[in-house]
Design a protein around this motif. Sequence first.
Motif, PDB file in Angstrom:
ATOM      1  N   PRO A   1       1.593   5.900  -4.014  1.00 47.53           N
ATOM      2  CA  PRO A   1       0.713   5.502  -2.912  1.00 47.53           C
ATOM      3  C   PRO A   1      -0.096   4.265  -3.279  1.00 47.53           C
ATOM      4  CG  PRO A   1       0.485   7.834  -3.401  1.00 47.53           C
ATOM      5  CD  PRO A   1       1.339   7.239  -4.474  1.00 47.53           C
TER       6      PRO A   1
ATOM      7  N   SER B   1      -5.124   8.302   3.993  1.00 43.89           N
ATOM      8  CA  SER B   1      -5.256   9.464   3.113  1.00 43.89           C
ATOM      9  C   SER B   1      -6.234   9.215   1.961  1.00 43.89           C
ATOM     10  CB  SER B   1      -3.891   9.884   2.564  1.00 43.89           C
ATOM     11  OG  SER B   1      -3.419   8.965   1.606  1.00 43.89           O
ATOM     12  N   ARG B   2      -6.479   7.940   1.630  1.00 47.13           N
ATOM     13  CA  ARG B   2      -7.432   7.625   0.565  1.00 47.13           C
ATOM     14  C   ARG B   2      -8.850   7.998   0.952  1.00 47.13           C
ATOM     15  NH1 ARG B   2      -6.143   1.516  -1.228  1.00 47.13           N
ATOM     16  NH2 ARG B   2      -8.406   1.543  -1.256  1.00 47.13           N
TER      17      ARG B   2
ATOM     18  N   GLU C   1      -0.930   6.035   4.015  1.00 48.12           N
ATOM     19  CA  GLU C   1      -1.433   6.060   2.637  1.00 48.12           C
ATOM     20  C   GLU C   1      -2.879   5.591   2.569  1.00 48.12           C
ATOM     21  OE1 GLU C   1       1.357   3.918   0.199  1.00 48.12           O
ATOM     22  OE2 GLU C   1       3.010   5.123   0.967  1.00 48.12           O
ATOM     23  N   TYR C   2      -3.191   4.506   3.276  1.00 46.51           N
ATOM     24  CA  TYR C   2      -4.576   4.044   3.299  1.00 46.51           C
ATOM     25  C   TYR C   2      -5.486   5.118   3.890  1.00 46.51           C
ATOM     26  CZ  TYR C   2      -4.201  -0.874   1.846  1.00 46.51           C
ATOM     27  OH  TYR C   2      -4.026  -2.027   1.128  1.00 46.51           O
TER      28      TYR C   2
ATOM     29  N   GLY D   1      -3.075   2.112  -4.062  1.00 38.50           N
ATOM     30  CA  GLY D   1      -4.386   2.358  -4.622  1.00 38.50           C
ATOM     31  C   GLY D   1      -5.161   1.061  -4.606  1.00 38.50           C
ATOM     32  N   PRO D   2      -6.432   1.104  -4.967  1.00 38.19           N
ATOM     33  CA  PRO D   2      -7.205  -0.134  -4.991  1.00 38.19           C
ATOM     34  C   PRO D   2      -6.529  -1.194  -5.866  1.00 38.19           C
ATOM     35  CG  PRO D   2      -8.626   1.759  -5.278  1.00 38.19           C
ATOM     36  CD  PRO D   2      -7.211   2.266  -5.348  1.00 38.19           C
TER      37      PRO D   2
ATOM     38  N   ASP E   1     -11.291   6.060   1.905  1.00 38.75           N
ATOM     39  CA  ASP E   1     -12.343   5.109   1.561  1.00 38.75           C
ATOM     40  C   ASP E   1     -12.293   3.830   2.392  1.00 38.75           C
ATOM     41  OD1 ASP E   1     -10.057   3.961   0.482  1.00 38.75           O
ATOM     42  OD2 ASP E   1     -10.993   3.423  -1.431  1.00 38.75           O
ATOM     43  N   CYS E   2     -11.502   3.829   3.491  1.00 35.25           N
ATOM     44  CA  CYS E   2     -11.367   2.607   4.274  1.00 35.25           C
ATOM     45  C   CYS E   2     -10.918   2.918   5.697  1.00 35.25           C
ATOM     46  CB  CYS E   2     -10.375   1.654   3.614  1.00 35.25           C
ATOM     47  SG  CYS E   2      -8.737   2.361   3.327  1.00 35.25           S
TER      48      CYS E   2
END
Length: 105
Positions: free
Chosen positions: A9, A40-41, A37-38, A11-12, A43-44
Motif C-alpha cells: 500500500p 484506508s490510511r 489505499e489513501y 505510504g508516506p 490521515d488524508c
Amino acid sequence: MGAAGDSAPLGPVPSGTVVSHEREGHVAEVAADVVREYCSRGDCVVARAGCLDLLGRTWGCVMQGAGWVELCVVREVDDGGCVVSVARIEASEVRALMGPLSEAG
C-alpha cells in the motif's frame, strides 16, 4: 508486475522525492486502488482527482493531510500496466519557497 492492488500500500513519501512503482491493470482500476489505499490510511482526504489527458491514459490526484499534500499520477504504459508516481510537498517547503506573505495594503 503483480496484479492490481497486490503491491505494498501507498505510504508516506519522503518529502522532496518522487517514488514510482509499476502495477498491472487499467488506469481506472489502478486509480481506484490508489484512492482506496489513501483512504484506508486515515490521515488524508482527496483534494482533487481526475483524468489528466483526453485519452484516459493518465489520471492524477492531490491528497491533503495535516501540513502536507501528495501528488499522485497513474500513467498507462505500453505493456498494459501502469506506473504510479507519488511526490510529497510539506507546508514548510511551500513557505520557504514563497517567502513571508505580506498583506496587501
